[in-house]
Design an enzyme around this catalytic site. Structure first.
Site, PDB file in Angstrom:
ATOM      1  N   GLY A  25       0.835  -1.205   0.000  1.00 32.15           N
ATOM      2  CA  GLY A  25       0.000   0.000   0.000  1.00 32.15           C
ATOM      3  C   GLY A  25       0.863   1.245   0.000  1.00 32.15           C
ATOM      4  O   GLY A  25       1.875   1.301   0.707  1.00 32.15           O
ATOM      5  N   TYR A  26       0.480   2.239  -0.773  1.00 29.01           N
ATOM      6  CA  TYR A  26       1.281   3.467  -0.885  1.00 29.01           C
ATOM      7  C   TYR A  26       0.432   4.726  -0.692  1.00 29.01           C
ATOM      8  O   TYR A  26       0.978   5.832  -0.680  1.00 29.01           O
ATOM      9  CB  TYR A  26       1.969   3.516  -2.265  1.00 29.01           C
ATOM     10  N   SER A  28      -3.882   5.574   0.767  1.00 26.46           N
ATOM     11  CA  SER A  28      -4.680   5.450   1.998  1.00 26.46           C
ATOM     12  C   SER A  28      -4.462   4.104   2.680  1.00 26.46           C
ATOM     13  O   SER A  28      -4.695   3.977   3.882  1.00 26.46           O
ATOM     14  CB  SER A  28      -6.161   5.651   1.679  1.00 26.46           C
ATOM     15  N   GLU A  99     -10.966  -0.361  -3.750  1.00 28.88           N
ATOM     16  CA  GLU A  99     -10.082   0.170  -4.797  1.00 28.88           C
ATOM     17  C   GLU A  99     -10.728   0.123  -6.185  1.00 28.88           C
ATOM     18  O   GLU A  99     -10.015   0.169  -7.198  1.00 28.88           O
ATOM     19  CB  GLU A  99      -8.762  -0.620  -4.802  1.00 28.88           C
TER      20      GLU A  99
HETATM   21  C1  SIN Z   1      -2.947   2.264  -2.015  1.00 27.55           C
HETATM   22  O1  SIN Z   1      -3.055   2.889  -0.962  1.00 27.55           O
HETATM   23  O2  SIN Z   1      -2.053   1.401  -2.157  1.00 27.55           O
HETATM   24  C2  SIN Z   1      -3.877   2.455  -3.168  1.00 27.55           C
HETATM   25  C3  SIN Z   1      -4.408   3.824  -3.332  1.00 27.55           C
HETATM   26  C4  SIN Z   1      -5.336   4.270  -2.237  1.00 27.55           C
HETATM   27  O3  SIN Z   1      -6.267   3.536  -1.859  1.00 27.55           O
HETATM   28  O4  SIN Z   1      -5.147   5.365  -1.708  1.00 27.55           O
END
Ligand code: SIN
Length: 189
Positions: A25-26, A28, A99
Protein backbone atom coordinates in the site's frame (compact mmCIF):
# COMPACT_ATOMS: atom_id res chain seq x y z
CA UNK A 1 -11.49 1.01 -19.49
CA UNK A 2 -14.43 1.25 -17.08
CA UNK A 3 -13.53 2.83 -13.77
CA UNK A 4 -15.22 -0.01 -11.83
CA UNK A 5 -12.51 -2.67 -11.71
CA UNK A 6 -14.03 -5.21 -9.29
CA UNK A 7 -14.87 -7.84 -11.90
CA UNK A 8 -11.69 -7.31 -13.87
CA UNK A 9 -9.56 -7.87 -10.77
CA UNK A 10 -11.50 -10.91 -9.63
CA UNK A 11 -11.52 -12.56 -13.06
CA UNK A 12 -7.93 -11.76 -14.00
CA UNK A 13 -6.51 -12.94 -10.76
CA UNK A 14 -8.29 -15.49 -8.56
CA UNK A 15 -6.38 -15.87 -5.28
CA UNK A 16 -8.34 -18.57 -3.45
CA UNK A 17 -5.65 -21.23 -3.96
CA UNK A 18 -3.22 -19.19 -1.80
CA UNK A 19 -3.00 -19.27 2.02
CA UNK A 20 -2.00 -15.62 2.27
CA UNK A 21 -0.91 -12.75 0.01
CA UNK A 22 1.27 -9.68 0.61
CA UNK A 23 -0.23 -6.38 -0.51
CA UNK A 24 1.86 -3.22 -0.95
CA UNK A 25 0.00 0.00 0.00
CA UNK A 26 1.28 3.47 -0.89
CA UNK A 27 -1.78 5.73 -0.42
CA UNK A 28 -4.68 5.45 2.00
CA UNK A 29 -3.77 1.80 2.55
CA UNK A 30 -0.77 3.02 4.57
CA UNK A 31 -2.82 4.83 7.20
CA UNK A 32 -6.27 3.25 6.93
CA UNK A 33 -6.13 -0.51 7.41
CA UNK A 34 -9.88 -1.21 7.67
CA UNK A 35 -9.35 -4.94 7.07
CA UNK A 36 -7.88 -7.82 9.07
CA UNK A 37 -4.22 -8.60 8.41
CA UNK A 38 -1.79 -11.22 9.67
CA UNK A 39 1.19 -8.87 9.86
CA UNK A 40 2.43 -5.66 8.28
CA UNK A 41 5.90 -4.40 7.37
CA UNK A 42 7.27 -1.18 5.84
CA UNK A 43 8.42 -1.83 2.27
CA UNK A 44 9.76 -0.14 -0.86
CA UNK A 45 8.79 -0.70 -4.48
CA UNK A 46 11.27 0.11 -7.25
CA UNK A 47 10.54 1.70 -10.62
CA UNK A 48 7.42 3.58 -9.48
CA UNK A 49 6.64 6.96 -7.96
CA UNK A 50 3.58 8.16 -6.02
CA UNK A 51 1.51 10.84 -7.77
CA UNK A 52 -1.85 12.48 -6.98
CA UNK A 53 -3.00 11.94 -10.54
CA UNK A 54 -6.02 9.67 -9.99
CA UNK A 55 -9.56 10.98 -9.69
CA UNK A 56 -11.74 9.73 -6.83
CA UNK A 57 -15.45 9.44 -7.57
CA UNK A 58 -16.31 7.26 -4.60
CA UNK A 59 -14.13 8.16 -1.60
CA UNK A 60 -12.75 11.72 -1.66
CA UNK A 61 -14.96 13.23 -4.35
CA UNK A 62 -18.02 12.43 -6.46
CA UNK A 63 -18.51 11.60 -10.16
CA UNK A 64 -19.36 15.24 -10.90
CA UNK A 65 -16.63 16.65 -8.68
CA UNK A 66 -13.87 14.03 -8.32
CA UNK A 67 -11.18 14.35 -5.68
CA UNK A 68 -7.49 13.64 -6.28
CA UNK A 69 -5.87 10.55 -4.76
CA UNK A 70 -2.63 8.62 -5.15
CA UNK A 71 -1.63 6.22 -7.87
CA UNK A 72 1.78 4.94 -8.98
CA UNK A 73 3.47 6.13 -12.17
CA UNK A 74 6.26 4.13 -13.82
CA UNK A 75 9.63 5.83 -13.28
CA UNK A 76 12.61 3.51 -13.77
CA UNK A 77 15.00 5.42 -11.46
CA UNK A 78 12.47 6.06 -8.69
CA UNK A 79 11.26 4.11 -5.72
CA UNK A 80 8.29 4.50 -3.41
CA UNK A 81 8.05 3.67 0.30
CA UNK A 82 4.82 2.24 1.67
CA UNK A 83 3.36 -0.37 3.99
CA UNK A 84 2.86 -4.04 3.09
CA UNK A 85 0.18 -6.22 4.68
CA UNK A 86 -0.06 -10.00 4.72
CA UNK A 87 -3.74 -10.88 4.28
CA UNK A 88 -5.85 -13.91 3.49
CA UNK A 89 -7.39 -14.08 -0.02
CA UNK A 90 -10.88 -13.48 1.44
CA UNK A 91 -9.84 -9.92 2.32
CA UNK A 92 -9.65 -9.05 -1.39
CA UNK A 93 -13.46 -8.97 -1.60
CA UNK A 94 -13.27 -5.86 0.58
CA UNK A 95 -10.08 -4.48 -1.00
CA UNK A 96 -11.34 -4.85 -4.58
CA UNK A 97 -14.48 -2.93 -3.58
CA UNK A 98 -12.46 -0.23 -1.82
CA UNK A 99 -10.08 0.17 -4.80
CA UNK A 100 -12.75 -0.23 -7.50
CA UNK A 101 -12.45 3.30 -8.92
CA UNK A 102 -9.89 2.49 -11.62
CA UNK A 103 -7.30 0.43 -9.73
CA UNK A 104 -6.06 -2.87 -11.17
CA UNK A 105 -4.00 -5.20 -9.02
CA UNK A 106 -0.99 -7.14 -10.22
CA UNK A 107 1.87 -9.15 -8.74
CA UNK A 108 5.24 -7.46 -8.50
CA UNK A 109 8.33 -7.45 -6.30
CA UNK A 110 8.94 -5.12 -3.40
CA UNK A 111 11.57 -5.14 -0.67
CA UNK A 112 11.47 -4.83 3.11
CA UNK A 113 12.83 -1.55 4.41
CA UNK A 114 14.58 -3.19 7.35
CA UNK A 115 16.61 -5.99 5.70
CA UNK A 116 16.37 -5.31 1.94
CA UNK A 117 15.04 -8.83 1.21
CA UNK A 118 12.62 -9.05 -1.73
CA UNK A 119 9.11 -10.44 -1.62
CA UNK A 120 6.41 -10.86 -4.26
CA UNK A 121 2.98 -9.41 -3.65
CA UNK A 122 0.11 -7.43 -5.08
CA UNK A 123 -0.18 -3.71 -5.65
CA UNK A 124 -3.19 -1.69 -6.90
CA UNK A 125 -2.35 0.86 -9.61
CA UNK A 126 -4.75 3.19 -11.46
CA UNK A 127 -3.29 3.64 -14.94
CA UNK A 128 -3.83 6.45 -17.45
CA UNK A 129 -6.45 4.45 -19.38
CA UNK A 130 -9.03 4.37 -16.58
CA UNK A 131 -12.01 6.73 -16.84
CA UNK A 132 -11.36 8.42 -13.50
CA UNK A 133 -7.72 9.29 -14.30
CA UNK A 134 -6.95 13.02 -14.09
CA UNK A 135 -3.24 13.08 -14.91
CA UNK A 136 -0.45 15.54 -14.19
CA UNK A 137 -0.86 18.99 -12.68
CA UNK A 138 1.41 21.24 -10.64
CA UNK A 139 1.54 20.64 -6.91
CA UNK A 140 -0.14 24.04 -6.34
CA UNK A 141 -2.99 23.04 -8.70
CA UNK A 142 -3.34 19.67 -7.00
CA UNK A 143 -3.48 21.33 -3.56
CA UNK A 144 -6.18 23.77 -4.75
CA UNK A 145 -8.18 20.86 -6.17
CA UNK A 146 -7.83 18.83 -2.95
CA UNK A 147 -8.78 21.84 -0.78
CA UNK A 148 -12.30 22.00 -2.25
CA UNK A 149 -13.00 18.26 -2.74
CA UNK A 150 -14.98 15.98 -0.48
CA UNK A 151 -16.65 12.57 -0.86
CA UNK A 152 -18.33 9.75 1.10
CA UNK A 153 -15.06 8.92 2.92
CA UNK A 154 -14.50 12.54 4.00
CA UNK A 155 -12.56 15.61 2.90
CA UNK A 156 -9.88 15.11 0.28
CA UNK A 157 -7.53 17.21 2.46
CA UNK A 158 -7.75 14.58 5.21
CA UNK A 159 -6.47 11.91 2.76
CA UNK A 160 -3.45 14.04 1.82
CA UNK A 161 -2.62 15.19 5.35
CA UNK A 162 -2.93 11.71 6.86
CA UNK A 163 -0.73 10.28 4.12
CA UNK A 164 1.94 12.96 4.67
CA UNK A 165 1.89 12.23 8.41
CA UNK A 166 2.16 8.47 7.84
CA UNK A 167 5.08 8.97 5.44
CA UNK A 168 6.92 11.03 8.06
CA UNK A 169 6.39 8.20 10.54
CA UNK A 170 7.99 5.85 8.00
CA UNK A 171 10.83 8.39 7.52
CA UNK A 172 9.94 8.43 3.83
CA UNK A 173 10.70 11.73 2.14
CA UNK A 174 8.27 12.16 -0.76
CA UNK A 175 8.87 15.57 -2.38
CA UNK A 176 5.59 15.45 -4.36
CA UNK A 177 3.40 14.71 -1.33
CA UNK A 178 5.21 17.15 0.95
CA UNK A 179 5.00 19.97 -1.63
CA UNK A 180 1.23 19.44 -1.97
CA UNK A 181 0.96 19.31 1.83
CA UNK A 182 2.65 22.66 2.31
CA UNK A 183 0.53 24.33 -0.43
CA UNK A 184 -2.58 22.79 1.08
CA UNK A 185 -1.79 23.87 4.65
CA UNK A 186 -1.38 27.46 3.39
CA UNK A 187 -4.79 27.28 1.64
CA UNK A 188 -6.52 25.80 4.68
CA UNK A 189 -5.17 28.41 7.14
C1 SIN B 1 -2.95 2.26 -2.02
O1 SIN B 1 -3.05 2.89 -0.96
O2 SIN B 1 -2.05 1.40 -2.16
C2 SIN B 1 -3.88 2.46 -3.17
C3 SIN B 1 -4.41 3.82 -3.33
C4 SIN B 1 -5.34 4.27 -2.24
O3 SIN B 1 -6.27 3.54 -1.86
O4 SIN B 1 -5.15 5.36 -1.71
Amino acid sequence: MSHNTIEQNQQAQPLDHLDSVWLFGYGSLIYKADFPYLQRRPARIHGWERRFWQGSHDHRGTPVSPGRVATLIEAPEANCIGMAYEVTPAVFAHLDHREKNGYLRFFTEFEWLDDGQSVEGLVYVAGPDNEAYLGAATEAEIAAHIAHSEGPSGPNSEYLLKLAEALRELEAHDAHVFAIESELRALLE
